[in-house]
Design an enzyme around this catalytic site. Structure first.
Site, PDB file in Angstrom:
ATOM      1  N   TYR A  53      -6.724  24.493 -46.375  1.00  0.00           N
ATOM      2  CA  TYR A  53      -6.816  23.795 -45.093  1.00  0.00           C
ATOM      3  C   TYR A  53      -6.151  24.593 -43.979  1.00  0.00           C
ATOM      4  O   TYR A  53      -5.218  25.342 -44.226  1.00  0.00           O
ATOM      5  CB  TYR A  53      -6.152  22.428 -45.185  1.00  0.00           C
ATOM      6  CG  TYR A  53      -6.875  21.408 -46.025  1.00  0.00           C
ATOM      7  CD1 TYR A  53      -8.165  21.609 -46.476  1.00  0.00           C
ATOM      8  CD2 TYR A  53      -6.240  20.215 -46.389  1.00  0.00           C
ATOM      9  CE1 TYR A  53      -8.804  20.667 -47.256  1.00  0.00           C
ATOM     10  CE2 TYR A  53      -6.879  19.260 -47.162  1.00  0.00           C
ATOM     11  CZ  TYR A  53      -8.153  19.490 -47.596  1.00  0.00           C
ATOM     12  OH  TYR A  53      -8.790  18.553 -48.363  1.00  0.00           O
ATOM     13  N   SER A 233     -13.094  11.172 -47.780  1.00  0.00           N
ATOM     14  CA  SER A 233     -14.259  10.930 -46.932  1.00  0.00           C
ATOM     15  C   SER A 233     -14.698   9.463 -46.927  1.00  0.00           C
ATOM     16  O   SER A 233     -15.898   9.171 -46.990  1.00  0.00           O
ATOM     17  CB  SER A 233     -15.428  11.829 -47.361  1.00  0.00           C
ATOM     18  OG  SER A 233     -16.344  12.036 -46.298  1.00  0.00           O
ATOM     19  N   LEU A 235     -14.859   7.546 -44.503  1.00  0.00           N
ATOM     20  CA  LEU A 235     -15.654   7.305 -43.292  1.00  0.00           C
ATOM     21  C   LEU A 235     -16.809   8.290 -43.158  1.00  0.00           C
ATOM     22  O   LEU A 235     -17.464   8.343 -42.108  1.00  0.00           O
ATOM     23  CB  LEU A 235     -14.763   7.386 -42.045  1.00  0.00           C
ATOM     24  CG  LEU A 235     -13.758   6.246 -41.873  1.00  0.00           C
ATOM     25  CD1 LEU A 235     -12.908   6.477 -40.623  1.00  0.00           C
ATOM     26  CD2 LEU A 235     -14.456   4.901 -41.792  1.00  0.00           C
ATOM     27  N   PHE A 237     -17.057  11.672 -42.840  1.00  0.00           N
ATOM     28  CA  PHE A 237     -16.879  12.584 -41.699  1.00  0.00           C
ATOM     29  C   PHE A 237     -16.966  11.864 -40.363  1.00  0.00           C
ATOM     30  O   PHE A 237     -17.420  12.408 -39.375  1.00  0.00           O
ATOM     31  CB  PHE A 237     -17.897  13.717 -41.742  1.00  0.00           C
ATOM     32  CG  PHE A 237     -17.627  14.773 -42.778  1.00  0.00           C
ATOM     33  CD1 PHE A 237     -16.658  14.599 -43.749  1.00  0.00           C
ATOM     34  CD2 PHE A 237     -18.333  15.950 -42.773  1.00  0.00           C
ATOM     35  CE1 PHE A 237     -16.413  15.565 -44.704  1.00  0.00           C
ATOM     36  CE2 PHE A 237     -18.093  16.930 -43.726  1.00  0.00           C
ATOM     37  CZ  PHE A 237     -17.132  16.738 -44.702  1.00  0.00           C
ATOM     38  N   GLY A 238     -16.548  10.606 -40.346  1.00  0.00           N
ATOM     39  CA  GLY A 238     -16.553   9.839 -39.104  1.00  0.00           C
ATOM     40  C   GLY A 238     -17.833   9.097 -38.825  1.00  0.00           C
ATOM     41  O   GLY A 238     -17.877   8.269 -37.907  1.00  0.00           O
ATOM     42  N   LEU A 240     -19.225   6.671 -40.417  1.00  0.00           N
ATOM     43  CA  LEU A 240     -19.091   5.236 -40.623  1.00  0.00           C
ATOM     44  C   LEU A 240     -18.136   4.578 -39.632  1.00  0.00           C
ATOM     45  O   LEU A 240     -17.962   3.357 -39.648  1.00  0.00           O
ATOM     46  CB  LEU A 240     -18.658   4.948 -42.064  1.00  0.00           C
ATOM     47  CG  LEU A 240     -19.764   5.200 -43.102  1.00  0.00           C
ATOM     48  CD1 LEU A 240     -19.203   5.233 -44.515  1.00  0.00           C
ATOM     49  CD2 LEU A 240     -20.861   4.136 -42.992  1.00  0.00           C
ATOM     50  N   GLY A 242     -18.994   4.664 -36.648  1.00  0.00           N
ATOM     51  CA  GLY A 242     -19.985   4.234 -35.669  1.00  0.00           C
ATOM     52  C   GLY A 242     -20.023   5.067 -34.412  1.00  0.00           C
ATOM     53  O   GLY A 242     -20.855   4.823 -33.533  1.00  0.00           O
ATOM     54  N   LYS A 243     -19.158   6.078 -34.314  1.00  0.00           N
ATOM     55  CA  LYS A 243     -19.089   6.805 -33.049  1.00  0.00           C
ATOM     56  C   LYS A 243     -20.290   7.703 -32.800  1.00  0.00           C
ATOM     57  O   LYS A 243     -20.498   8.147 -31.675  1.00  0.00           O
ATOM     58  CB  LYS A 243     -17.804   7.622 -32.973  1.00  0.00           C
ATOM     59  CG  LYS A 243     -17.699   8.772 -33.964  1.00  0.00           C
ATOM     60  CD  LYS A 243     -16.357   9.466 -33.786  1.00  0.00           C
ATOM     61  CE  LYS A 243     -16.165  10.627 -34.740  1.00  0.00           C
ATOM     62  NZ  LYS A 243     -14.840  11.274 -34.547  1.00  0.00           N
TER      63      LYS A 243
END
Length: 345
Positions: A53, A233, A235, A237-238, A240, A242-243
């Site tokens: 990372y 994960s 979400l 990668f985001g 979920l 909703g953005k």
């Protein structure tokens, strides 16, 4: 905050684990420390990182995440924080890590020593193999192909012997794996028992509303082998959160690093995400709250690894640990699952 004891360990981990792979890319060292302070203040005692990372992986930034965690960790009571990190496996490029990471004994020991130095600690609570040396479907692929196997890969016995030496030396307390299969979970246990070596205690795999593949073979293997699931994960990668549902592109990993999120750019993913987002709003929740509360509530999940780039996101995500899904909402989720299944698989 709820805490759960990982079977076979003395680790009482928070139901929410702070993921750190944005530290050093999307988040500065000051941002990282602010997130760590906020998470621990909210009851989070579990931090997850990795030698490769931040992501996307680059030679210029490799190891920076562990270093940022380390500069914070050195100022904390060490016994109050549970730190997990990972040794990178082969076949993913990244020649800047030990000339191309392998899971042989020498490299496992070298990787651990380097992580300890960056983390500024004498021991790692949970040391995980980031992905297998053998060919397995992962990171967006779903089918095993024996033609993908590479000759000369170290077997699990060699890997486990090296990892056990780290445990004996006091550098590592417990062992885990990541991106594993049901066969792999069972095999790790069989090798450990046959050789009298430490068992793996955790598996860190993807699990979310649009990829529920863990619920098939892996859930039984982990239950019978007493291996705890640490979800990454949750979400997607985001997605979920909703953005990305709105027409205007949102700022996030999928817009900044589109190639990195290719595993989620599959047919019916957008439709499923929009449907779950609408279901959440109908029940007075944000899409992120619904997605995280679903993962948190599964009987086989020990801890949910959340990542955030802002403190506002972090606060919302941690708050999901207190949300309980109604029977009506559970039924709505299952209805959408029957319609879309796991489109991100």
């Amino acid at each position: 905050m709820q805490y759960r004891t990982l079977p076979g360990t003395e680790l009482d981990v928070s139901a929410i684990c702070l993921g750190t792979m944005t530290f050093g890319e999307q988040n500065s060292e000051a941002d990282a420390h602010a997130q760590l302070d906020a998470a621990t203040a909210a009851g989070v005692n579990f931090i997850d990182t990795a030698e490769m990372y931040p992501v996307p992986a680059r030679a210029e930034t490799q190891g920076r995440t562990e270093a940022y965690v380390g500069s914070w960790l050195v100022k904390q009571p060490r016994d109050k924080v549970i730190v997990a990190t990972k040794v990178a496996g082969p076949n993913r490029g990244m020649d800047w890590i030990r000339g191309g990471p392998q899971l042989n004994a020498a490299q496992i020991v070298a990787a651990c020593d380097a992580s300890l130095a960056r983390l500024r600690t004498d021991y790692i609570d949970l040391y995980q193999v980031h992905w297998p040396a053998r060919a397995v479907p992962m990171f967006g692929t779903s089918q095993y192909d024996p033609a993908d196997e590479k000759p000369g890969m170290p077997d699990l016995h060699e890997q486990l012997e090296a990892l056990s030496r780290l445990v004996t030396a006091g550098k590592v307390r417990y062992l885990g794996t990541s991106n594993e299969t049901a066969w792999g979970v069972a095999r790790w246990g069989a090798v450990a028992d046959a050789a009298g070596l430490p068992r793996i205690r955790t598996i860190q795999n993807v699990y979310n509303l649009i990829n529920r593949s863990f619920e098939t073979g892996l859930v039984e293997a982990c239950h019978r082998e007493q291996v705890s699931l640490l979800v990454y994960s949750p979400l997607a990668f985001g997605l979920l959160s909703g953005k990305y549902v709105a027409d205007a592109p949102a700022d996030g990993r999928l817009t900044r690093f589109p190639a990195f999120g290719s595993r989620y750019r599959k047919p019916f993913v957008d439709e499923a995400v929009a449907a779950y987002a609408q279901l959440a709003l109908e029940h007075g929740l944000s899409p992120a709250q619904l997605a995280l509360a679903f993962v948190n509530s599964r009987w086989f999940v020990a801890s949910t690894i959340i990542g955030a780039t802002t403190l506002a996101q972090l606060t919302e995500n941690i708050g999901s640990s207190g949300i309980r899904l109604s029977a009506e909402l559970e039924a709505g989720i299952e209805k959408l699952y029957r319609q879309y299944h796991s489109p991100a698989l």
